[in-house]
Design a protein around this motif. Sequence first.
Motif, PDB file in Angstrom:
ATOM      1  N   ALA A 160     -69.310 -11.929  12.518  1.00 15.58           N
ATOM      2  CA  ALA A 160     -69.677 -10.514  12.327  1.00 15.58           C
ATOM      3  C   ALA A 160     -70.209  -9.947  11.067  1.00 15.58           C
ATOM      4  O   ALA A 160     -71.167  -9.124  11.044  1.00 15.58           O
ATOM      5  CB  ALA A 160     -68.320  -9.660  12.606  1.00 15.58           C
ATOM      6  N   ILE A 163     -74.030 -10.888  11.164  1.00 11.80           N
ATOM      7  CA  ILE A 163     -74.862  -9.821  11.648  1.00 11.80           C
ATOM      8  C   ILE A 163     -75.090  -8.769  10.983  1.00 11.80           C
ATOM      9  O   ILE A 163     -75.983  -8.060  10.913  1.00 11.80           O
ATOM     10  CB  ILE A 163     -74.186  -9.793  13.236  1.00 11.80           C
ATOM     11  CG1 ILE A 163     -74.228 -10.893  14.144  1.00 11.80           C
ATOM     12  CG2 ILE A 163     -74.923  -8.390  13.892  1.00 11.80           C
ATOM     13  CD1 ILE A 163     -73.492 -10.685  15.357  1.00 11.80           C
ATOM     14  N   ALA A 164     -73.805  -8.294  10.447  1.00 13.73           N
ATOM     15  CA  ALA A 164     -73.896  -6.854   9.589  1.00 13.73           C
ATOM     16  C   ALA A 164     -74.670  -7.008   8.238  1.00 13.73           C
ATOM     17  O   ALA A 164     -75.393  -6.077   8.097  1.00 13.73           O
ATOM     18  CB  ALA A 164     -72.423  -6.679   9.064  1.00 13.73           C
ATOM     19  N   VAL A 174     -74.294  -0.044   9.181  1.00 14.91           N
ATOM     20  CA  VAL A 174     -73.531  -0.932  10.293  1.00 14.91           C
ATOM     21  C   VAL A 174     -71.971  -0.958   9.963  1.00 14.91           C
ATOM     22  O   VAL A 174     -71.730  -0.952   8.821  1.00 14.91           O
ATOM     23  CB  VAL A 174     -74.134  -2.375  10.250  1.00 14.91           C
ATOM     24  CG1 VAL A 174     -74.374  -2.991   8.815  1.00 14.91           C
ATOM     25  CG2 VAL A 174     -73.227  -3.267  11.019  1.00 14.91           C
ATOM     26  N   LYS A 175     -71.235  -0.938  10.827  1.00 17.26           N
ATOM     27  CA  LYS A 175     -69.874  -0.931  10.767  1.00 17.26           C
ATOM     28  C   LYS A 175     -69.128  -2.215  11.821  1.00 17.26           C
ATOM     29  O   LYS A 175     -69.888  -2.399  12.680  1.00 17.26           O
ATOM     30  CB  LYS A 175     -69.211   0.282  10.892  1.00 17.26           C
ATOM     31  CG  LYS A 175     -69.389   1.501  10.330  1.00 17.26           C
ATOM     32  CD  LYS A 175     -68.539   1.257   8.893  1.00 17.26           C
ATOM     33  CE  LYS A 175     -68.939   2.368   7.962  1.00 17.26           C
ATOM     34  NZ  LYS A 175     -69.595   2.084   6.717  1.00 17.26           N
ATOM     35  N   ILE A 176     -68.170  -2.944  11.266  1.00 17.06           N
ATOM     36  CA  ILE A 176     -67.443  -3.686  11.994  1.00 17.06           C
ATOM     37  C   ILE A 176     -66.374  -3.220  12.759  1.00 17.06           C
ATOM     38  O   ILE A 176     -65.365  -2.932  11.784  1.00 17.06           O
ATOM     39  CB  ILE A 176     -67.383  -5.188  11.504  1.00 17.06           C
ATOM     40  CG1 ILE A 176     -68.484  -5.608  10.628  1.00 17.06           C
ATOM     41  CG2 ILE A 176     -66.900  -6.156  12.413  1.00 17.06           C
ATOM     42  CD1 ILE A 176     -68.332  -7.004   9.865  1.00 17.06           C
ATOM     43  N   ASN A 180     -64.317  -7.686  17.079  1.00 17.97           N
ATOM     44  CA  ASN A 180     -65.823  -8.407  17.395  1.00 17.97           C
ATOM     45  C   ASN A 180     -66.928  -7.388  17.706  1.00 17.97           C
ATOM     46  O   ASN A 180     -67.797  -7.908  18.201  1.00 17.97           O
ATOM     47  CB  ASN A 180     -65.435  -9.282  18.448  1.00 17.97           C
ATOM     48  CG  ASN A 180     -65.253  -8.713  19.635  1.00 17.97           C
ATOM     49  OD1 ASN A 180     -64.746  -7.690  19.592  1.00 17.97           O
ATOM     50  ND2 ASN A 180     -65.829  -9.032  20.837  1.00 17.97           N
ATOM     51  N   ASP A 181     -66.845  -6.014  17.314  1.00 21.93           N
ATOM     52  CA  ASP A 181     -67.806  -5.203  17.804  1.00 21.93           C
ATOM     53  C   ASP A 181     -68.706  -4.822  16.570  1.00 21.93           C
ATOM     54  O   ASP A 181     -67.960  -4.135  15.570  1.00 21.93           O
ATOM     55  CB  ASP A 181     -67.284  -3.977  18.406  1.00 21.93           C
ATOM     56  CG  ASP A 181     -66.592  -4.303  19.707  1.00 21.93           C
ATOM     57  OD1 ASP A 181     -66.913  -5.303  20.387  1.00 21.93           O
ATOM     58  OD2 ASP A 181     -65.913  -3.338  20.002  1.00 21.93           O
ATOM     59  N   ILE A 182     -69.939  -4.837  16.866  1.00 23.43           N
ATOM     60  CA  ILE A 182     -70.795  -4.522  15.710  1.00 23.43           C
ATOM     61  C   ILE A 182     -71.252  -3.013  16.005  1.00 23.43           C
ATOM     62  O   ILE A 182     -71.794  -2.591  17.174  1.00 23.43           O
ATOM     63  CB  ILE A 182     -72.044  -5.309  15.527  1.00 23.43           C
ATOM     64  CG1 ILE A 182     -71.657  -6.950  15.411  1.00 23.43           C
ATOM     65  CG2 ILE A 182     -73.196  -4.823  14.579  1.00 23.43           C
ATOM     66  CD1 ILE A 182     -70.962  -6.990  14.043  1.00 23.43           C
ATOM     67  N   LYS A 188     -71.676   0.969  20.163  1.00 25.91           N
ATOM     68  CA  LYS A 188     -71.732  -0.507  19.798  1.00 25.91           C
ATOM     69  C   LYS A 188     -73.185  -1.243  20.004  1.00 25.91           C
ATOM     70  O   LYS A 188     -74.050  -0.895  20.858  1.00 25.91           O
ATOM     71  CB  LYS A 188     -70.716  -0.963  21.046  1.00 25.91           C
ATOM     72  CG  LYS A 188     -70.739  -2.554  20.959  1.00 25.91           C
ATOM     73  CD  LYS A 188     -69.649  -3.220  21.640  1.00 25.91           C
ATOM     74  CE  LYS A 188     -69.384  -4.638  21.872  1.00 25.91           C
ATOM     75  NZ  LYS A 188     -68.223  -5.324  22.542  1.00 25.91           N
ATOM     76  N   TRP A 272     -66.234  -8.710   4.834  1.00 25.98           N
ATOM     77  CA  TRP A 272     -65.787  -8.117   6.162  1.00 25.98           C
ATOM     78  C   TRP A 272     -65.328  -6.542   5.829  1.00 25.98           C
ATOM     79  O   TRP A 272     -65.513  -5.698   6.491  1.00 25.98           O
ATOM     80  CB  TRP A 272     -64.798  -9.119   7.034  1.00 25.98           C
ATOM     81  CG  TRP A 272     -64.648  -8.447   8.392  1.00 25.98           C
ATOM     82  CD1 TRP A 272     -65.295  -9.047   9.256  1.00 25.98           C
ATOM     83  CD2 TRP A 272     -63.593  -7.558   8.829  1.00 25.98           C
ATOM     84  NE1 TRP A 272     -64.829  -8.361  10.514  1.00 25.98           N
ATOM     85  CE2 TRP A 272     -63.837  -7.308  10.161  1.00 25.98           C
ATOM     86  CE3 TRP A 272     -62.839  -6.544   8.278  1.00 25.98           C
ATOM     87  CZ2 TRP A 272     -63.015  -6.420  11.191  1.00 25.98           C
ATOM     88  CZ3 TRP A 272     -62.115  -5.604   9.153  1.00 25.98           C
ATOM     89  CH2 TRP A 272     -62.366  -5.704  10.543  1.00 25.98           C
ATOM     90  N   TYR A 275     -67.415  -3.875   5.430  1.00 29.11           N
ATOM     91  CA  TYR A 275     -68.093  -3.074   6.718  1.00 29.11           C
ATOM     92  C   TYR A 275     -67.322  -2.550   7.574  1.00 29.11           C
ATOM     93  O   TYR A 275     -67.585  -2.029   8.674  1.00 29.11           O
ATOM     94  CB  TYR A 275     -68.935  -4.221   7.233  1.00 29.11           C
ATOM     95  CG  TYR A 275     -70.042  -4.645   6.688  1.00 29.11           C
ATOM     96  CD1 TYR A 275     -71.150  -3.881   6.510  1.00 29.11           C
ATOM     97  CD2 TYR A 275     -70.327  -5.898   6.169  1.00 29.11           C
ATOM     98  CE1 TYR A 275     -72.433  -4.365   5.899  1.00 29.11           C
ATOM     99  CE2 TYR A 275     -71.501  -6.529   5.424  1.00 29.11           C
ATOM    100  CZ  TYR A 275     -72.606  -5.656   5.502  1.00 29.11           C
ATOM    101  OH  TYR A 275     -73.611  -6.191   4.944  1.00 29.11           O
TER     102      TYR A 275
END
Length: 329
Positions: A160, A163-164, A174-176, A180-182, A188, A272, A275
């Motif tokens: 995550a 990707i972020a 971008v937020k996580i 597991n979701d971006i 999403k 993490w 984000y």
Amino acid sequence: MEGTKRKLIELLANNKSQSISGQELSKQLNISRSAVWKHMNNLKKEGYVIEAVTNKGYRIIKAPDDLSASTVQWDLHTNWLGQHLVFKETVKSTQLVGHELARENADHGTVIVAREQTEGRGRMSRYWDSKDGLGLWFSSIFRPEYLEPKRASQLTLVAAVAIADYLSKRDLDVKIKWPNDIFINGKKLAGILTEMQAEQDAVQYIVLGIGMNVNHQHDDLHETVQHKATSIYLETNEIQNLNQVLTEILKELENKYEIFMGVGFPVIKEMWEAYAYKIGEWIQVKTKDIWDAKVVGIHDDGALKVIDHLGKQHHLYSAEILWKGEEIE
Ligand code: BTN
């Protein structure tokens, strides 16, 4: 991809700014000059723009935009992740292929990419819409030297962050959303699915799947998610080159994996948290009852850390979180 073509792309990719002679190619590939010429012609037919200068040799000026084994290889600039690349036009799920190959001893860092999945799946066996040519659907096989099974889920958070970081370098906000979701602008964009095979005290292998909506226009999104999903195209108004997005993400993922294995989870945890979606905000948690909780961050083992209205801390491991004000999944 056939071996000679793979090697040819590799040689040309290592010489992006200069020509490489037909003689050199024929020597390195152990094929005749006319066979080299045939291969170059085939590449042209596939859409490669090739400069051929007498007495100097060949140089690829531009690879086609289409996602394929050779175009991914052309853009790939990792040290190990994806260096063994398995490319499929259509599969049920790259996760299934990943498990199959891992059982057959595929190398650490093997990446399986598909243009289309017919049975793509998300967490909790949800359907994952994976249309041809619109997004990135790929799985990576990791064989950590030593990792306790209970730490395997941390790899979801590692991916995550990778990707972020990629998206934020492209100026996207971008937020996580744990785990597991971006998310971009409250919608999403991508999801991560981590599955492992373990013995009692050590992980044998992990198959980490990433699904990302890239060139979807609004109508390309499945109608059930149109109101809550997005794509890079929808956020930037620019059609993306899938090869470039994929290879950039693989580079970030390789880097974050090395940090994770090298210095451990705490560094990833900090990244993490920077984000984290709804950090410092109140959400709801469903156990026997539904209760309000404030997101504080994540715990060292990857659990979501929240406090209740009495200030007591809780660690949440499964999907019992209701992101307040949003549809419950
Ligand atoms: C989620 O958000 O629930 C996770 C979605 C993961 C989708 C990817 S696409 C590539 C790989 N193959 C699958 O079938 N699933 C993962």
